[in-house]
Design an enzyme around this catalytic site. Sequence first.
Site, PDB file in Angstrom:
ATOM      1  N   ARG A 106      50.110  83.011  25.472  1.00 43.18           N
ATOM      2  CA  ARG A 106      49.805  82.610  24.172  1.00 43.18           C
ATOM      3  C   ARG A 106      49.961  84.131  23.333  1.00 43.18           C
ATOM      4  NH1 ARG A 106      47.757  78.503  21.138  1.00 43.18           N
ATOM      5  NH2 ARG A 106      47.283  77.476  23.080  1.00 43.18           N
ATOM      6  N   ARG A 158      43.810  95.519  32.947  1.00 42.61           N
ATOM      7  CA  ARG A 158      44.388  95.139  34.138  1.00 42.61           C
ATOM      8  C   ARG A 158      45.664  94.413  33.767  1.00 42.61           C
ATOM      9  NH1 ARG A 158      41.343  90.999  35.357  1.00 42.61           N
ATOM     10  NH2 ARG A 158      39.977  91.162  33.643  1.00 42.61           N
ATOM     11  N   CYS A 174      56.249  88.104  28.209  1.00 38.91           N
ATOM     12  CA  CYS A 174      55.191  87.089  28.938  1.00 38.91           C
ATOM     13  C   CYS A 174      55.063  85.945  28.198  1.00 38.91           C
ATOM     14  CB  CYS A 174      53.972  87.919  29.086  1.00 38.91           C
ATOM     15  SG  CYS A 174      52.526  87.083  29.574  1.00 38.91           S
ATOM     16  N   CYS A 233      50.385  93.192  29.468  1.00 35.19           N
ATOM     17  CA  CYS A 233      51.606  92.209  29.630  1.00 35.19           C
ATOM     18  C   CYS A 233      53.022  92.925  29.222  1.00 35.19           C
ATOM     19  CB  CYS A 233      51.432  90.842  28.636  1.00 35.19           C
ATOM     20  SG  CYS A 233      50.264  89.923  29.172  1.00 35.19           S
ATOM     21  N   THR A 292      40.745  90.659  26.009  1.00 32.31           N
ATOM     22  CA  THR A 292      40.887  90.264  27.304  1.00 32.31           C
ATOM     23  C   THR A 292      41.286  91.306  28.467  1.00 32.31           C
ATOM     24  OG1 THR A 292      43.290  90.167  27.229  1.00 32.31           O
ATOM     25  CG2 THR A 292      42.047  87.886  26.521  1.00 32.31           C
TER      26      THR A 292
HETATM   27 ZN   LIG Z   1      51.269  88.525  30.893  1.00 34.93          ZN
END
Ligand SMILES: [Zn+2]
Length: 378
Positions: free
Chosen positions: A61, A83, A58, A54, A50
């Site tokens: 999932r 990002r 977080c 995180c 992706t």
């Molecule tokens: Zn996150």
Amino acid sequence: MTEAIRQKRNELAADGSWSDGSAENQGRWDAVVSRDRTQDGLFVYAVISTRIYCRPGCGSRPPHRKNVRFFPDGTEARKYGFRACKRCLPDDTPDWASRTMFVSRMCRLIETSSRTPTLALLAKSIGYSPFHSHRMFLEVTGITPRAYAVSVRTAALMTSLSATEKVTDAIHGDRAVSASQFYADMSRGLGMAPATFVKGGKGMTIHYATAASNIGRVLVGATDRGVCAILIGDDPEVLERDLRDRFPAAAIIEAGTELATTITQVVSLIHEPETATHLPLDIRGTAFQCRVWHALREVRPGETIAYSQLAERIGNPSASRAVANACGENPLAVAVPCHRVVRSDGTLGGYRWGVERKKSLLDRERRDNVARVLSPQT
Ligand SMILES: [Zn+2]
């Protein structure tokens, strides 16, 4: 993708130090799987599929282990073209739950000290710089540590000040404090003049909207500082009246689409308390109520606390009844989890939004806790 990032990516594939099967990385992975918020700020994890990174806590999932790379912080992750996740905001360290915890710790130090602790001392108690400690405190409580210290000293006065009492009555109840001193302290302690507070939020503008949840209709009211009301019931009109009763002097305006994200966040807070995202709150109440509500926010999903324990926790063991009242007056259902307060004998006790709803919220949280413990960790 720029050439520099492409090259970094290749290096990353070759250098496994932040992704290999070492014990350290296994520990990091365990933190990701269990969404361990206590690890927030210690590292971030990036997901190759992706391209998002995180914080460990977080609510997203959990990804496949093979797609995960660990980095010391967001700055490193961004060098490789990842990002920041919009859900957990990994660069705003520490996260909201931790900030609330740190601030509660500072509050308790202020409450238990005979003289007002210096900012340096408060900062030392949580391991952050004075600058960050001050900012965190202001952000969570809406007042400065110094103002809070003043409000603690006048706490006895404030508990006698209810929304229906006149300020002058409260003053005359304690002749040891001069009226001007009282006003000055109150004004600093609450972050607004006492008259404003007594008049039910005069000068506040509240936008509101309602939505369906699996425990009934939810009304969410928000100021430009954050969510100031979460009310639950069956009838949207009754909820709106309740909002107007609680903030009789505020300008109350039905929201268009601008509250859509906030409403979604609140509903997900009700449905999945453990994975809730950062939700800015605008908590308004007397200093005593605010202490009770902040202490409540430390009770985790699936746990419960007795009124008497809560009274002890805010350093006022004889105030069980006042604590129960503060729980009943809580305007932020679920976000300030007053449903987690039960009687000392373990029975449910009352709930402002209906005992059935309290029961269903607690049942679900306990079930989710059991499910989390039983679920395999990989
Ligand atoms: Zn996150």
